[in-house]
Design a protein around this motif. Structure first.
Motif, PDB file in Angstrom:
ATOM      1  N   GLN A 191      49.289  10.187  22.769  1.00  0.00           N
ATOM      2  CA  GLN A 191      48.823  11.286  21.922  1.00  0.00           C
ATOM      3  C   GLN A 191      48.710  10.899  20.450  1.00  0.00           C
TER       4      GLN A 191
ATOM      5  N   HIS B  28      55.722   9.096  29.337  1.00  0.00           N
ATOM      6  CA  HIS B  28      55.051  10.330  28.915  1.00  0.00           C
ATOM      7  C   HIS B  28      53.590  10.207  29.361  1.00  0.00           C
TER       8      HIS B  28
ATOM      9  N   ASN C  42      58.992  12.398  31.059  1.00  0.00           N
ATOM     10  CA  ASN C  42      58.619  13.648  30.423  1.00  0.00           C
ATOM     11  C   ASN C  42      57.864  14.531  31.401  1.00  0.00           C
TER      12      ASN C  42
ATOM     13  N   GLU D 203      61.128  19.676  23.425  1.00  0.00           N
ATOM     14  CA  GLU D 203      59.848  20.138  22.886  1.00  0.00           C
ATOM     15  C   GLU D 203      59.846  21.653  22.837  1.00  0.00           C
TER      16      GLU D 203
ATOM     17  N   GLU E 231      45.712  16.368  22.367  1.00  0.00           N
ATOM     18  CA  GLU E 231      46.357  17.305  23.293  1.00  0.00           C
ATOM     19  C   GLU E 231      45.703  17.210  24.684  1.00  0.00           C
ATOM     20  N   TRP E 232      45.800  16.025  25.288  1.00  0.00           N
ATOM     21  CA  TRP E 232      45.406  15.813  26.674  1.00  0.00           C
ATOM     22  C   TRP E 232      44.001  16.368  26.957  1.00  0.00           C
TER      23      TRP E 232
HETATM   24  C1  FCB Z   1      53.982  19.352  26.926  1.00  0.00           C
HETATM   25  C2  FCB Z   1      53.734  17.863  26.803  1.00  0.00           C
HETATM   26  C3  FCB Z   1      53.353  17.434  25.408  1.00  0.00           C
HETATM   27  C4  FCB Z   1      52.390  18.397  24.755  1.00  0.00           C
HETATM   28  C5  FCB Z   1      52.852  19.818  24.910  1.00  0.00           C
HETATM   29  C6  FCB Z   1      51.948  20.837  24.255  1.00  0.00           C
HETATM   30  O1  FCB Z   1      54.028  19.728  28.273  1.00  0.00           O
HETATM   31  O2  FCB Z   1      54.885  17.171  27.185  1.00  0.00           O
HETATM   32  O3  FCB Z   1      52.856  16.136  25.484  1.00  0.00           O
HETATM   33  O4  FCB Z   1      51.127  18.194  25.236  1.00  0.00           O
HETATM   34  O5  FCB Z   1      53.014  20.141  26.264  1.00  0.00           O
END
Ligand code: FCB
Length: 470
Positions: free
Chosen positions: A25, A126, A170, A371, A424-425
């Motif tokens: 990321q 991750h 993760n 997180e 963000e993926w």
């Molecule tokens: C989580 C992920 C992180 C990020 C957040 C918003 O599930 O671990 O990498 O994308 O969501």
């Protein structure tokens, strides 16, 4: 009803405030110093998979800018930085030859953190699985768990004298269900059986990795695994919906906490997935391997869900199918209320509830919130971003944590997602989660007001007023 706006609450001196990121990321530099593609390189470069076809090729360029990023963390006075190590930098083809240049990068990063008095919290996985391992079957296969343990041992031997906390995985739920069941994350497969096999082999990878790490790292290092557990609420008082919530908890939470913390899969999870598998891929001894003692449990938390028995009425309905294999007969809903740009409901009571439930199930379990945060895209004007909604979100969620601690839950720290805006993926760069704004054209970082607020919290260990950003 409380609104969770409770400034003035004070955390103990040893409570850890930090921030988090993940390799794919933020790092960029995807083809440098021996790194080879991961499943996220392949996925993001496949047309139609990510928003606007965006990729992590450059991201925040943290691979080159790590020193100034560490200075930024230090300027916020944070106690810890959670980063992740890219497997394809360390063992580029997943198994076999170790790439010293990859290890050296993380060694410098860890030293840089320690020089600045910041605790290194390292996540080993991750989601950036080396592509050759996916080509050989990926997480549905036992060999991937074994390869993960070898990689963990290599990283542990190189950094084990200096890393404060090791997080093996993760959010394995996302890796398994989003990656293999509904296919919105890498590797983009849609096969419920593969997803359930992935659940088990991710769990097994965790257990094997803890064993591999323990044999090489400092005895003082803490072992952890991060799960994104769901606060699941029944959609009504109807017994069918109460049972639906139980089934959803079993598949979203229990298949991870059960083996990791108790050494067994929940009976209900086996039942609801019986239409897909008999779980015969669980070999003798696996559950004992997965059930390693850990020092702290990592929790990622964002928003609660409501669950019902039934079918989604139509695509426009707020009720939608669940993502969990086995629970195809359930639907989920998010309720009305304040929402973030991700369209996630802001409901800090869900975090308090989950922490209390987790402690009830596993009494005394030390929990690190690895997180929590929100996406809001407030404008950058004259070098400032007045992200009042993020400050409000953070104030209310740290209050929720503090209330859970008042109720007896052993929470050791809170890490905001994220230190800075990042990839963000599947959402690409559209979702800005940072307490730091990133201009992706220039790579200039600008602390948002929330960073100033959070810095004050980290310095004083007392929840500030929302306008207390001096
Ligand atoms: C989580 C992920 C992180 C990020 C957040 C918003 O599930 O671990 O990498 O994308 O969501």
């Amino acid at each position: 009803m409380t609104d969770y706006r409770e400034p003035g609450r004070r955390f103990g001196d040893d409570f850890v405030f930090g921030s988090a990121t993940a390799s794919y990321q933020v790092e960029g530099a995807v083809a440098e110093d021996g790194r080879l593609p991961s499943i996220w390189d392949t996925f993001s470069h496949t047309p139609g998979r990510t928003m606007n076809g965006e990729t992590g090729d450059v991201a925040c360029d943290q691979y080159h800018r790590w020193e100034s990023d560490l200075d930024l963390i230090a300027s916020y006075g944070l106690d810890a930085y959670r980063f992740s190590i890219a497997w394809p930098r360390v063992i580029p083809t997943g198994t076999g030859a170790v790439n010293q240049a990859g290890l050296d990068h993380y060694s410098r990063l860890v030293d840089g953190l320690l020089e600045r008095g910041i605790k290194p919290i390292a996540t080993l996985y991750h989601w950036d699985l080396p592509q050759p391992l996916e080509d050989a079957g990926g997480w549905p296969e036992r060999a991937t768990a074994e390869a993960f343990a070898t990689y963990a041992g290599v990283v542990g031997a190189a950094l084990g004298d200096r890393v404060d906390t090791w997080i093996t995985l993760n959010a394995p739920l996302c890796a398994a269900y989003l990656g293999y069941a509904i296919g919105i994350h890498a590797p983009g497969r849609t096969d419920p059986v593969a997803a359930l096999r992935a659940v088990h082999h991710l769990n097994l990878g965790h257990g094997l990795a803890v064993q591999a790490l323990r044999s090489v790292v400092s005895p003082a290092a803490k072992m952890s695994v991060t799960n994104n557990l769901s606060t699941v609420r029944p959609g009504s008082d109807d017994p069918a919906d109460l049972h639906a919530a139980e089934k959803a908890r079993a598949i979203a939470n229990g298949v991870f906490t059960g083996p990791q913390l108790r050494g067994e899969y929940p009976e209900l999870a086996i039942q609801v997935t019986a239409k897909h598998t008999d779980w015969s891929f669980v070999a003798d001894g696996d559950l004992a391997t997965i059930h390693q003692p850990i020092d702290v449990f990592g929790l990622n938390w964002y928003t609660p869900v409501w669950v019902r028995q039934g079918e989604a009425p139509d695509p426009a309905s707020p009720w939608q199918p669940t993502v969990s294999p086995g629970n195809e007969d359930l639907i989920t809903e998010s309720r009305d209320g304040l929402r973030t740009d991700m369209d996630w409901l802001v409901d800090p009571s869900g975090l308090e509830e989950l922490l209390i439930d987790l402690d009830r199930e596993f009494p005394g379990l030390p929990i690190l919130v690895t997180e929590n945060g929100c996406a809001y895209d407030d404008p950058l004007v004259d070098g400032r971003v007045h992200d009042t909604r993020r400050i409000d979100f953070l104030q209310r969620h740290v209050t929720a944590v503090h209330r859970a601690m008042d109720a007896g839950v052993n929470v050791t720290g809170y890490l905001v997602w994220s230190l800075m805006d990042n990839f963000e993926w599947a959402e690409g760069y559209s979702q800005r989660f940072g307490i730091t704004h990133v201009d992706y054209e220039t790579q200039v970082r600008t602390p948002r007001d929330s960073a100033l607020w959070y810095a004050r919290l980290a310095r004083t260990h007392q929840i500030p007023e929302v306008d207390d950003i001096a």
